[in-house]
Design a protein around this motif. Structure first.
Motif, PDB file in Angstrom:
ATOM      1  N   HIS A 243    -100.454  23.988  15.136  1.00 19.16           N
ATOM      2  CA  HIS A 243    -100.002  25.275  14.608  1.00 19.16           C
ATOM      3  C   HIS A 243    -100.073  26.312  15.732  1.00 19.16           C
ATOM      4  CE1 HIS A 243    -100.220  24.202  10.186  1.00 19.16           C
ATOM      5  NE2 HIS A 243    -100.840  23.182  10.766  1.00 19.16           N
TER       6      HIS A 243
ATOM      7  N   ASP B 294     -99.392  30.152  16.987  1.00 20.57           N
ATOM      8  CA  ASP B 294     -99.124  31.558  16.678  1.00 20.57           C
ATOM      9  C   ASP B 294     -98.455  32.166  17.899  1.00 20.57           C
ATOM     10  OD1 ASP B 294    -100.190  31.524  14.102  1.00 20.57           O
ATOM     11  OD2 ASP B 294    -102.218  31.862  14.856  1.00 20.57           O
TER      12      ASP B 294
ATOM     13  N   THR C 249     -95.426  31.741  13.151  1.00 19.31           N
ATOM     14  CA  THR C 249     -96.170  30.491  13.252  1.00 19.31           C
ATOM     15  C   THR C 249     -95.215  29.310  13.287  1.00 19.31           C
ATOM     16  OG1 THR C 249     -98.060  31.410  12.061  1.00 19.31           O
ATOM     17  CG2 THR C 249     -97.894  29.013  12.173  1.00 19.31           C
TER      18      THR C 249
END
Length: 222
Positions: A75, A77, A87
């Motif tokens: 994941h 950001d 994201t």
């Protein structure tokens, strides 16, 4: 009938010339990334410039703020040039990615945030190359159901695909020769030689029959 023939011929030639122009033109690369080069090969010129802008933004305007792993997925950001944070969920093994901006879902083109995680790939994964934006889109069958156009899974007409590609190649050769009379004359000679070869191998047809046959070959029906 003559107006229809003229309109059909004009539309066909215009489409073939655009394809030829597109094929004969090599846009400048703004990054050393293989994925940008691949984009220039598969997409039409207009679409490529949009994709190129996203690729450049992924290199020069985006910043990875954090990366975390959850359930085998990475994941990311990512903050873009407008100070907005999105994201991206990345499946490294399957080369799959999904961004919270949902650009791909809306327009069928990858966003700058996904290009951040795809930066090391040499090619855009096939699943993210939508047919309607590619150079070969006009060579593939399209059909419409209830106002919705489907262009990737329909049955292919090999003859029409070959004719479209042939027109594209002819216009591309003419455009590449430009005003070079020597190259134009050489190309003309090749075409004339093939014409004579084809004519010598066919029985003579009446002018009306021959014209009708040519029209049917382009229209794909009697």
């Amino acid at each position: 009938m003559m107006n229809f023939d003229s309109a059909l011929k004009s539309q066909r030639n215009t489409n073939a010339k655009l394809n030829g122009d597109n094929e004969g033109y090599n846009p400048d690369m703004k990054t050393p990334l293989g994925i940008e080069k691949h984009a220039s090969i598969v997409y039409t010129i207009t679409v490529f410039y949009q994709v190129q802008e996203e690729i450049c933004a992924s290199c020069f305007k985006c910043m990875v703020l954090s990366v975390r792993e959850d359930g085998g997925m990475l994941h990311y950001d990512i903050m873009d040039g407008k100070n907005k944070i999105f994201t991206v969920v990345h499946n490294v093994n399957g080369h799959k990615a999904k961004c919270s901006c949902k650009m791909f879902e809306m327009v069928g083109l990858l966003c700058r945030h996904i290009f951040v995680v795809f930066r090391d790939l040499e090619k855009i994964p096939l699943k993210y190359v939508v047919n309607r934006w590619t150079k070969d889109a006009s060579l593939k069958a399209t059909f419409e159901i209830d106002g919705v156009i489907y262009d990737q899974n329909g049955p292919k007409d090999e003859k029409k695909m070959l004719l479209n590609k042939l027109w594209s190649n002819v216009h591309c050769c003419i455009d590449l020769a430009g005003s070079n009379m020597e190259q134009l004359a050489a190309f003309s000679q090749v075409i004339n030689e093939q014409k004579q070869l084809l004519m010598s191998g066919k029985e003579k047809l009446s002018p009306q029959h021959n014209k009708k046959t040519v029209k049917e070959s382009f229209c794909g029906s009697t």
